[in-house]
Design an enzyme around this catalytic site. Sequence first.
Site, PDB file in Angstrom:
ATOM      1  N   HIS A  97       3.982   3.766   6.535  1.00 38.30           N
ATOM      2  CA  HIS A  97       4.760   3.320   7.527  1.00 38.30           C
ATOM      3  C   HIS A  97       3.600   2.806   8.666  1.00 38.30           C
ATOM      4  CE1 HIS A  97       7.141   2.956  11.206  1.00 38.30           C
ATOM      5  NE2 HIS A  97       8.175   3.004  10.407  1.00 38.30           N
ATOM      6  N   ASP A 126      13.821   5.326   4.785  1.00 39.15           N
ATOM      7  CA  ASP A 126      14.351   4.658   3.689  1.00 39.15           C
ATOM      8  C   ASP A 126      14.256   5.420   2.374  1.00 39.15           C
ATOM      9  OD1 ASP A 126      13.103   1.879   5.235  1.00 39.15           O
ATOM     10  OD2 ASP A 126      15.237   2.029   4.594  1.00 39.15           O
TER      11      ASP A 126
HETATM   12  C1  SDX Z   1      10.904   0.437   7.835  1.00 38.62           C
HETATM   13  O1  SDX Z   1       8.125  -0.590  11.800  1.00 38.62           O
HETATM   14  C2  SDX Z   1       9.165   0.106  11.606  1.00 38.62           C
HETATM   15  O2  SDX Z   1       9.431   0.933  12.475  1.00 38.62           O
HETATM   16  C3  SDX Z   1      10.225  -0.013  10.583  1.00 38.62           C
HETATM   17  C4  SDX Z   1      11.268   0.999  10.455  1.00 38.62           C
HETATM   18  C5  SDX Z   1      12.279   0.611  11.282  1.00 38.62           C
HETATM   19  O3  SDX Z   1      12.819   1.904  11.353  1.00 38.62           O
HETATM   20  O4  SDX Z   1      12.394  -0.222  11.749  1.00 38.62           O
HETATM   21  O5  SDX Z   1      10.606   2.268  10.103  1.00 38.62           O
HETATM   22  C6  SDX Z   1      11.751   0.855   8.853  1.00 38.62           C
HETATM   23  O6  SDX Z   1      10.697  -0.563   7.558  1.00 38.62           O
HETATM   24  C7  SDX Z   1      10.347   1.636   6.963  1.00 38.62           C
HETATM   25  C8  SDX Z   1       9.154   1.090   5.961  1.00 38.62           C
HETATM   26  C9  SDX Z   1      10.141   0.808   4.540  1.00 38.62           C
HETATM   27  N1  SDX Z   1       9.010  -0.053   3.643  1.00 38.62           N
HETATM   28  C10 SDX Z   1       8.831   0.628   2.595  1.00 38.62           C
HETATM   29  O7  SDX Z   1       8.933   1.776   2.209  1.00 38.62           O
HETATM   30  C11 SDX Z   1       7.995  -0.460   1.761  1.00 38.62           C
HETATM   31  C12 SDX Z   1       6.801   0.558   1.216  1.00 38.62           C
HETATM   32  N2  SDX Z   1       5.705   0.764   2.117  1.00 38.62           N
HETATM   33  C13 SDX Z   1       4.840  -0.483   2.242  1.00 38.62           C
HETATM   34  O8  SDX Z   1       5.299  -1.721   2.119  1.00 38.62           O
HETATM   35  C14 SDX Z   1       4.073  -0.256   3.589  1.00 38.62           C
HETATM   36  O9  SDX Z   1       3.684   1.273   3.810  1.00 38.62           O
HETATM   37  C15 SDX Z   1       4.484  -0.596   4.937  1.00 38.62           C
HETATM   38  C16 SDX Z   1       4.978  -2.110   4.860  1.00 38.62           C
HETATM   39  C17 SDX Z   1       5.752   0.354   5.484  1.00 38.62           C
HETATM   40  C18 SDX Z   1       3.385  -0.573   5.935  1.00 38.62           C
HETATM   41  O10 SDX Z   1       2.538  -1.248   5.715  1.00 38.62           O
HETATM   42  P1  SDX Z   1       1.280  -1.483   6.668  1.00 38.62           P
HETATM   43  O11 SDX Z   1       1.264  -0.619   8.149  1.00 38.62           O
HETATM   44  O12 SDX Z   1       0.632  -2.955   6.923  1.00 38.62           O
HETATM   45  O13 SDX Z   1       0.056  -0.689   5.602  1.00 38.62           O
HETATM   46  P2  SDX Z   1      -0.680  -1.332   4.679  1.00 38.62           P
HETATM   47  O14 SDX Z   1       0.049  -2.344   3.848  1.00 38.62           O
HETATM   48  O15 SDX Z   1      -2.132  -1.900   5.404  1.00 38.62           O
HETATM   49  O16 SDX Z   1      -1.263   0.034   3.810  1.00 38.62           O
HETATM   50  C19 SDX Z   1      -2.275   0.589   4.299  1.00 38.62           C
HETATM   51  C20 SDX Z   1      -2.884   1.083   2.855  1.00 38.62           C
HETATM   52  C21 SDX Z   1      -3.188  -0.238   1.778  1.00 38.62           C
HETATM   53  O17 SDX Z   1      -4.105   0.341   1.150  1.00 38.62           O
HETATM   54  P3  SDX Z   1      -5.480  -0.114   1.585  1.00 38.62           P
HETATM   55  O18 SDX Z   1      -5.487  -1.709   1.378  1.00 38.62           O
HETATM   56  O19 SDX Z   1      -5.840   0.293   2.789  1.00 38.62           O
HETATM   57  O20 SDX Z   1      -6.588   0.003   0.129  1.00 38.62           O
HETATM   58  O21 SDX Z   1      -1.943   1.878   2.254  1.00 38.62           O
HETATM   59  C22 SDX Z   1      -1.417   1.633   0.966  1.00 38.62           C
HETATM   60  C23 SDX Z   1      -1.942  -0.219   1.196  1.00 38.62           C
HETATM   61  O22 SDX Z   1      -1.948  -0.627  -0.213  1.00 38.62           O
HETATM   62  N3  SDX Z   1      -0.209   1.567   0.772  1.00 38.62           N
HETATM   63  C24 SDX Z   1       0.604   1.760  -0.198  1.00 38.62           C
HETATM   64  C25 SDX Z   1       2.099   2.072   0.366  1.00 38.62           C
HETATM   65  N4  SDX Z   1       2.001   1.669   1.474  1.00 38.62           N
HETATM   66  C26 SDX Z   1       0.741   1.431   2.069  1.00 38.62           C
HETATM   67  N5  SDX Z   1       0.120   2.403  -1.297  1.00 38.62           N
HETATM   68  C27 SDX Z   1       1.169   2.671  -2.203  1.00 38.62           C
HETATM   69  N6  SDX Z   1       2.478   2.811  -1.942  1.00 38.62           N
HETATM   70  C28 SDX Z   1       3.046   2.538  -0.574  1.00 38.62           C
HETATM   71  N7  SDX Z   1       4.121   2.558  -0.251  1.00 38.62           N
END
Ligand code: SDX
Length: 433
Positions: free
Chosen positions: A308, A366
């Site tokens: 998140h 989720d």
């Molecule tokens: C919602 O914003 C809100 O409030 C949203 C929400 C709401 O109520 O409105 O809470 C609802 O959207 C919840 C999130 C639902 N999405 C998912 O579950 C999809 C999987 N999660 C990821 O796509 C991700 O964690 C996000 C999009 C939720 C957050 O992405 P960020 O903040 O841009 O973080 P990032 O992509 O920069 O990740 C940081 C690191 C990265 O690694 P590095 O580049 O630093 O090496 O963490 C890793 C990412 O690769 N990472 C994951 C991961 N999520 C982040 N690695 C594996 N699996 C994951 N799910």
Amino acid sequence: MTKLRSVTLNEKTQLLSELPILSGTIGPDVVDIQSLYQQTGMFTYDPGFTSTASCSSSITYIDGEKGILLYRGYPIEQLAEQCTFLEVCYLLLNGELPNADEIVQFESTITMHTMVHDQLTNFFKGFRRDAHPMAIMVAAVGALSAFYHDALDIKSKKDRDLSAIRLIAKVPTIVAMCHKYSTGLPFMYPQNKLSYVENFMRMMQGTPCDDFVPNPTLVKALDRILILHADHEQNASTSTVRLAGSSGANPYACITAGIACLWGAAHGGANEAVLAMLEEIGDVSNIAKFINKAKDKSDPFRLMGFGHRVYKNYDPRAKLMRETCHEVLTELGLHDDKIFKLALELERIALEDEYFIQKKLYPNVDYYSGIVLHALGIPSNMFTAMFAMGRTVGWIAHWDEMIADPEQKIGRPRQLYTGANKRDVPPQHIKRS
Ligand code: SDX
């Protein structure tokens, strides 16, 4: 893109000493950079707005480090336990919980707006039966503004309040119509004697041939699920609604923009993606393979329902959703549900894995919602539509707050330009007279 230089400490101190620091009620202070470009000829640069406050708001507060979520100051745990979704809607819209008379009046007003114009049913007929419900929702909710010319003056608080009531009341009817259309079964009209969630469940699962008897445990569970989804400060879809609203677009168009943004798998589309992922994993023995895929930078796979932007601790909604999931599965005699047990084991393993610990990746709202919605008999392609049904009140509350905000102006971000320098069209392209 070239990095010119870093702002040195005393330069930064000098710069910041020129810029006001603003404090809210709780949470981080902000540097007011509205005069930055005028003072320095520079923009700030923050793709994804990881450190940028787009507005001031009094609706919802999140502390990502402590896993705290407050709606108008009330902890989500208390609201989910002690209130109904419509009480939370009233709170988000008005800033205070309703008293006994206010909630009766509010429920009655919502009930009287649950029907949609009968001509709206024609919009559905243009879609194939297998159209994704979110595609239909974008069309149908966007079309609502074509039926309500009587109250589209966004400067009128009375019109804004009526639009909020209409959207909160009609989105469940449209969501249920999306489902019925995909099944070929007839649309069900709302029934005024039923509560908000009973009405929705009957429109979703009832038919004209039978009396629908709602299960109180399942009704309470769905009511709580809507509370957990009601608002979440400036997430992507809410920011989309605010940006659309800043141009003066009508509320139905703005909420439609929010629905479209929510559809993405990184946002509200994650609940559908979580169930697909769990079904793909299939068995506990495959968990390690998928955890490794999620950690592999060369693999685009991410563990859906994990991570998140704000929560770097457990999403408080995920805990409540897991409890609700367990209650529903027990009520339905599905406590041995294979998918739920797989989800619990995947969560356990991920939370012990160094990668997830180091990157502070926890289950989000989720992660369990798809399992409980599946148990409630909601098809997975309807999961995001359910999220939109809960979030409509948050979107419209933020839209209303923005319109009333004297500071608000049309949103128009700037950029760091990395394209071609000015150049002339080559002679061979100049039109021969
Ligand atoms: C919602 O914003 C809100 O409030 C949203 C929400 C709401 O109520 O409105 O809470 C609802 O959207 C919840 C999130 C639902 N999405 C998912 O579950 C999809 C999987 N999660 C990821 O796509 C991700 O964690 C996000 C999009 C939720 C957050 O992405 P960020 O903040 O841009 O973080 P990032 O992509 O920069 O990740 C940081 C690191 C990265 O690694 P590095 O580049 O630093 O090496 O963490 C890793 C990412 O690769 N990472 C994951 C991961 N999520 C982040 N690695 C594996 N699996 C994951 N799910």
